[in-house]
Design a protein around this motif. Sequence first.
Motif, PDB file in Angstrom:
ATOM      1  N   ALA A 152       0.842  -1.211   0.000  1.00 63.69           N
ATOM      2  CA  ALA A 152       0.000   0.000   0.000  1.00 63.69           C
ATOM      3  C   ALA A 152       0.870   1.250   0.000  1.00 63.69           C
ATOM      4  CB  ALA A 152      -0.927  -0.012   1.219  1.00 63.69           C
ATOM      5  N   ALA A 153       1.953   1.223   0.790  1.00 65.56           N
ATOM      6  CA  ALA A 153       2.847   2.385   0.863  1.00 65.56           C
ATOM      7  C   ALA A 153       3.580   2.579  -0.463  1.00 65.56           C
ATOM      8  CB  ALA A 153       3.837   2.209   2.012  1.00 65.56           C
ATOM      9  N   ASP A 154       4.034   1.469  -1.078  1.00 60.24           N
ATOM     10  CA  ASP A 154       4.708   1.555  -2.389  1.00 60.24           C
ATOM     11  C   ASP A 154       3.788   2.219  -3.407  1.00 60.24           C
ATOM     12  OD1 ASP A 154       6.945   0.346  -1.449  1.00 60.24           O
ATOM     13  OD2 ASP A 154       6.488  -1.657  -2.261  1.00 60.24           O
ATOM     14  N   LEU A 155       2.544   1.755  -3.395  1.00 59.55           N
ATOM     15  CA  LEU A 155       1.570   2.255  -4.362  1.00 59.55           C
ATOM     16  C   LEU A 155       1.337   3.756  -4.164  1.00 59.55           C
ATOM     17  CD1 LEU A 155       0.043   0.701  -6.553  1.00 59.55           C
ATOM     18  CD2 LEU A 155      -1.935   0.626  -5.028  1.00 59.55           C
ATOM     19  N   ASP A 161       4.777  10.027  -6.908  1.00 57.66           N
ATOM     20  CA  ASP A 161       5.842  10.308  -7.890  1.00 57.66           C
ATOM     21  C   ASP A 161       5.238  10.612  -9.258  1.00 57.66           C
ATOM     22  OD1 ASP A 161       7.735   9.952  -6.038  1.00 57.66           O
ATOM     23  OD2 ASP A 161       8.340   7.941  -6.657  1.00 57.66           O
ATOM     24  N   ALA A 162       4.253   9.789  -9.637  1.00 59.41           N
ATOM     25  CA  ALA A 162       3.639   9.940 -10.952  1.00 59.41           C
ATOM     26  C   ALA A 162       2.980  11.317 -11.078  1.00 59.41           C
ATOM     27  CB  ALA A 162       2.609   8.835 -11.186  1.00 59.41           C
TER      28      ALA A 162
END
Lengths: 164, 295
Positions: A152-155, A161-162
């Motif tokens: 969840a944190a990565d996402l 970032d995106a």
Amino acid sequence: MKTHVTVNGEGYERDVEPRMLLSDFLRHELGLTGTNVGCEHGVCGSCTVLLDGEPVRSCTMLAVQSDRRRLTTVEGLACEENLHGLQEAFTACHGLQCGFCTPGMLMTLLPIYNEARRLTDDEIRDAISGNLCRCTGYQQIVESARKALDEAADLAEFGADAEG
Amino acid sequence: MKPPPFDYVVATSLDQAIDLVSSDEDAKFIAGGQSLIPLLSLRFARPTLLVDISRLSVLRGVRSVADALNIGASTRHADIERLPVVRECAPLLSAAAGWVAHAQIRNRGTFGGAVAHSDSAAEFPAALLAMGATIVTRSSSGERRIPSTQFFGAHFQTALQHGELVVAVEVPTADRFSRWGFSEFARRKGDYAIGGAAVSARLNEDGECTSVRAGLIAAGPGPTSAEGLEETLVGHLVDESAVDAAVAQCERSLSPESNVHGSKEYRRAVVAESLRRALHQAFDLGGTQDERRSA
């Protein structure tokens, strides 16, 4: 006593005795038996549900006290055929044995997952300290939680970032 | 494990709630219910009527009044733990809140409820004794302001009369001379403490202790104030040997009861060690963060 609640986005109205526990209300009045009842006095955490987005023990609350409040139960996690990210991680990491404590574990972790907070193993153990697993399968539960929360944190970071 | 039957009213005003409970000797107030509902389920309590005060906005909120912080009785443990105003003005209370039971309970349980319940193993009564808090109550005969030292009694007894409600608690606002420490030990984080201590102290410009108080957790039949700290510590630059002497003197006065969690000798030792660690934290005498966390 007339009690109106929203559970997993759906409105329900029932006439209940004041002494009915919220856990019994969910199971017996609404037929939502995913919420498990263990100790029934606020120790084991099996019956954890979200009340207005925050984990609470449904055995330690009267159904009438949930009038005009918003509840989320484990039935609210999966979407059609797709398991929730927490459920996927518990499946992948063998985070359940008999499965009795699992709904409570999932609902306790859900707000942390939604906030995309990355926790250390110690913090995960602290977060689930109010949930007992009588199979004592805590190691895999911690691994499941870590996998889900990291994803969840990565996402969230990828999304940030995106956007940036 | 089901509660016995009772009538239930959602109070729409404080006066109505107090009137309802006052006119029925078996009626009780309910807010978060985190202690009362298990007692109902275990049938240790059989009220005829529960008056729900949790929707009364007058009991909510935290505000600064003169040199104190007024904390409404309906403030939840989770709010005490997180609210910036409490963390800044009453850091001991915020620290203590993090030790109250588990997250699910902190999301429901109310500050006023925990104070009125007066469990000897609870964190808030000990913190309030250390801070010299004032308990504000309302009944049909008006408002009372009760010093915490006169509020908490033994075996879940308090100064509350039937029909009298804790409406708020006032704690002195911390400033740059304030120091605090908190330490607790339980087998599992969030379980009832085997022992613990909350310390509140003040220093002067020279770093000498001008006042010190401690509330002890699970040290006796009710929330307990530590005895004899002032004699040993006030007027001095507090060092480790002074703390050791103060703790040794206090330890002799403790009489926790033996129970399933340990013998009275063990429990006395746990309370004394908690007090030592909390004093170390308050007077910044070292001891690692890890040692404090495991305390």
